[in-house]
Design a protein around this motif. Structure first.
Motif, PDB file in Angstrom:
ATOM      1  N   PRO A   1       0.845  -1.198   0.000  1.00  0.00           N
ATOM      2  CA  PRO A   1       0.000   0.000   0.000  1.00  0.00           C
ATOM      3  C   PRO A   1       0.881   1.250   0.000  1.00  0.00           C
ATOM      4  O   PRO A   1       2.019   1.214   0.464  1.00  0.00           O
ATOM      5  CB  PRO A   1      -0.788  -0.126   1.311  1.00  0.00           C
ATOM      6  CG  PRO A   1       0.018  -1.026   2.170  1.00  0.00           C
ATOM      7  CD  PRO A   1       0.783  -1.931   1.260  1.00  0.00           C
ATOM      8  N   PRO A   2       0.396   2.352  -0.540  1.00  0.00           N
ATOM      9  CA  PRO A   2       1.208   3.575  -0.550  1.00  0.00           C
ATOM     10  C   PRO A   2       1.450   4.078   0.876  1.00  0.00           C
ATOM     11  O   PRO A   2       0.658   3.830   1.789  1.00  0.00           O
ATOM     12  CB  PRO A   2       0.356   4.560  -1.347  1.00  0.00           C
ATOM     13  CG  PRO A   2      -1.024   4.006  -1.335  1.00  0.00           C
ATOM     14  CD  PRO A   2      -0.916   2.534  -1.135  1.00  0.00           C
ATOM     15  N   LEU A   3       2.584   4.757   1.056  1.00  0.00           N
ATOM     16  CA  LEU A   3       2.903   5.325   2.369  1.00  0.00           C
ATOM     17  C   LEU A   3       1.945   6.468   2.689  1.00  0.00           C
ATOM     18  O   LEU A   3       1.538   7.215   1.800  1.00  0.00           O
ATOM     19  CB  LEU A   3       4.339   5.859   2.382  1.00  0.00           C
ATOM     20  CG  LEU A   3       5.450   4.829   2.223  1.00  0.00           C
ATOM     21  CD1 LEU A   3       6.800   5.528   2.136  1.00  0.00           C
ATOM     22  CD2 LEU A   3       5.447   3.844   3.374  1.00  0.00           C
ATOM     23  N   THR A   4       1.648   6.595   3.954  1.00  0.00           N
ATOM     24  CA  THR A   4       0.838   7.736   4.389  1.00  0.00           C
ATOM     25  C   THR A   4       1.735   8.967   4.450  1.00  0.00           C
ATOM     26  O   THR A   4       2.965   8.864   4.429  1.00  0.00           O
ATOM     27  CB  THR A   4       0.228   7.484   5.772  1.00  0.00           C
ATOM     28  OG1 THR A   4       1.288   7.400   6.726  1.00  0.00           O
ATOM     29  CG2 THR A   4      -0.604   6.204   5.793  1.00  0.00           C
ATOM     30  N   LYS A   5       1.145  10.124   4.550  1.00  0.00           N
ATOM     31  CA  LYS A   5       1.901  11.378   4.675  1.00  0.00           C
ATOM     32  C   LYS A   5       2.773  11.330   5.925  1.00  0.00           C
ATOM     33  O   LYS A   5       3.940  11.726   5.896  1.00  0.00           O
ATOM     34  CB  LYS A   5       0.923  12.562   4.727  1.00  0.00           C
ATOM     35  CG  LYS A   5       1.568  13.896   4.962  1.00  0.00           C
ATOM     36  CD  LYS A   5       2.226  14.427   3.697  1.00  0.00           C
ATOM     37  CE  LYS A   5       2.659  15.869   3.887  1.00  0.00           C
ATOM     38  NZ  LYS A   5       4.088  16.045   3.865  1.00  0.00           N
TER      39      LYS A   5
ATOM     40  N   ASN B   1       8.100  10.895   8.395  1.00  0.00           N
ATOM     41  CA  ASN B   1       8.985  10.216   9.336  1.00  0.00           C
ATOM     42  C   ASN B   1      10.243   9.703   8.627  1.00  0.00           C
ATOM     43  O   ASN B   1      11.353   9.820   9.143  1.00  0.00           O
ATOM     44  CB  ASN B   1       8.246   9.067  10.031  1.00  0.00           C
ATOM     45  CG  ASN B   1       8.997   8.563  11.235  1.00  0.00           C
ATOM     46  OD1 ASN B   1       9.635   9.331  11.959  1.00  0.00           O
ATOM     47  ND2 ASN B   1       8.922   7.263  11.458  1.00  0.00           N
ATOM     48  N   LEU B   2      10.082   9.127   7.433  1.00  0.00           N
ATOM     49  CA  LEU B   2      11.239   8.646   6.672  1.00  0.00           C
ATOM     50  C   LEU B   2      12.166   9.794   6.285  1.00  0.00           C
ATOM     51  O   LEU B   2      13.397   9.667   6.357  1.00  0.00           O
ATOM     52  CB  LEU B   2      10.773   7.893   5.423  1.00  0.00           C
ATOM     53  CG  LEU B   2      10.178   6.512   5.665  1.00  0.00           C
ATOM     54  CD1 LEU B   2       9.637   5.936   4.368  1.00  0.00           C
ATOM     55  CD2 LEU B   2      11.215   5.577   6.272  1.00  0.00           C
ATOM     56  N   LYS B   3      11.597  10.930   5.895  1.00  0.00           N
ATOM     57  CA  LYS B   3      12.419  12.101   5.553  1.00  0.00           C
ATOM     58  C   LYS B   3      13.178  12.594   6.781  1.00  0.00           C
ATOM     59  O   LYS B   3      14.350  12.956   6.705  1.00  0.00           O
ATOM     60  CB  LYS B   3      11.551  13.216   4.979  1.00  0.00           C
ATOM     61  CG  LYS B   3      11.067  12.926   3.574  1.00  0.00           C
ATOM     62  CD  LYS B   3      10.148  14.020   3.067  1.00  0.00           C
ATOM     63  CE  LYS B   3       9.551  13.635   1.734  1.00  0.00           C
ATOM     64  NZ  LYS B   3       8.526  14.559   1.274  1.00  0.00           N
ATOM     65  N   ARG B   4      12.502  12.606   7.932  1.00  0.00           N
ATOM     66  CA  ARG B   4      13.145  13.048   9.175  1.00  0.00           C
ATOM     67  C   ARG B   4      14.299  12.123   9.542  1.00  0.00           C
ATOM     68  O   ARG B   4      15.392  12.568   9.891  1.00  0.00           O
ATOM     69  CB  ARG B   4      12.110  13.084  10.309  1.00  0.00           C
ATOM     70  CG  ARG B   4      12.643  13.545  11.656  1.00  0.00           C
ATOM     71  CD  ARG B   4      11.587  13.420  12.759  1.00  0.00           C
ATOM     72  NE  ARG B   4      11.128  12.065  12.977  1.00  0.00           N
ATOM     73  CZ  ARG B   4      11.822  11.117  13.643  1.00  0.00           C
ATOM     74  NH1 ARG B   4      13.004  11.393  14.141  1.00  0.00           N
ATOM     75  NH2 ARG B   4      11.331   9.907  13.807  1.00  0.00           N
TER      76      ARG B   4
END
Length: 97
Positions: A12-16, A21-24
């Protein structure tokens, strides 16, 4: 509870929130990472490690013509002549300059 299985194509696509969180985490400097829940490895453990020990290259089936005497020699060494052939070719590949 129903078991769910995904492949890379059906994830499923990642939520916002997950994306944020991944960017952080990607922006976090290494020195800020908390390793408290990971035990330190001893020198004995580190010395026994091998890089790529669990790596298994993808095999590709081919048809190749090999001299009969070469094939006979490979087979005379016992079971696993194709693996031996692959090891010989890999050694030649890695040691070619």
């Amino acid at each position: 509870m129903k078991k769910v299985k995904h492949t890379l194509d059906t994830l499923p696509p990642l939520t916002k929130a997950q994306e944020d969180n991944l960017k952080r985490l990607a922006a976090m400097p290494d020195e800020e990472i908390n390793y408290d829940d990971i035990p330190k490895l001893t020198e004995a453990q580190l010395s026994g490690m091998q890089r790529g020990a669990f790596y298994r290259p993808v095999k590709k089936q081919i048809t190749a013509r090999v001299d009969a005497d070469v094939l006979a020699w490979l087979k005379s060494q016992g079971k696993g002549y194709q693996s031996r052939m692959n090891a010989i070719l890999r050694d030649a590949m890695l040691n070619t300059k």
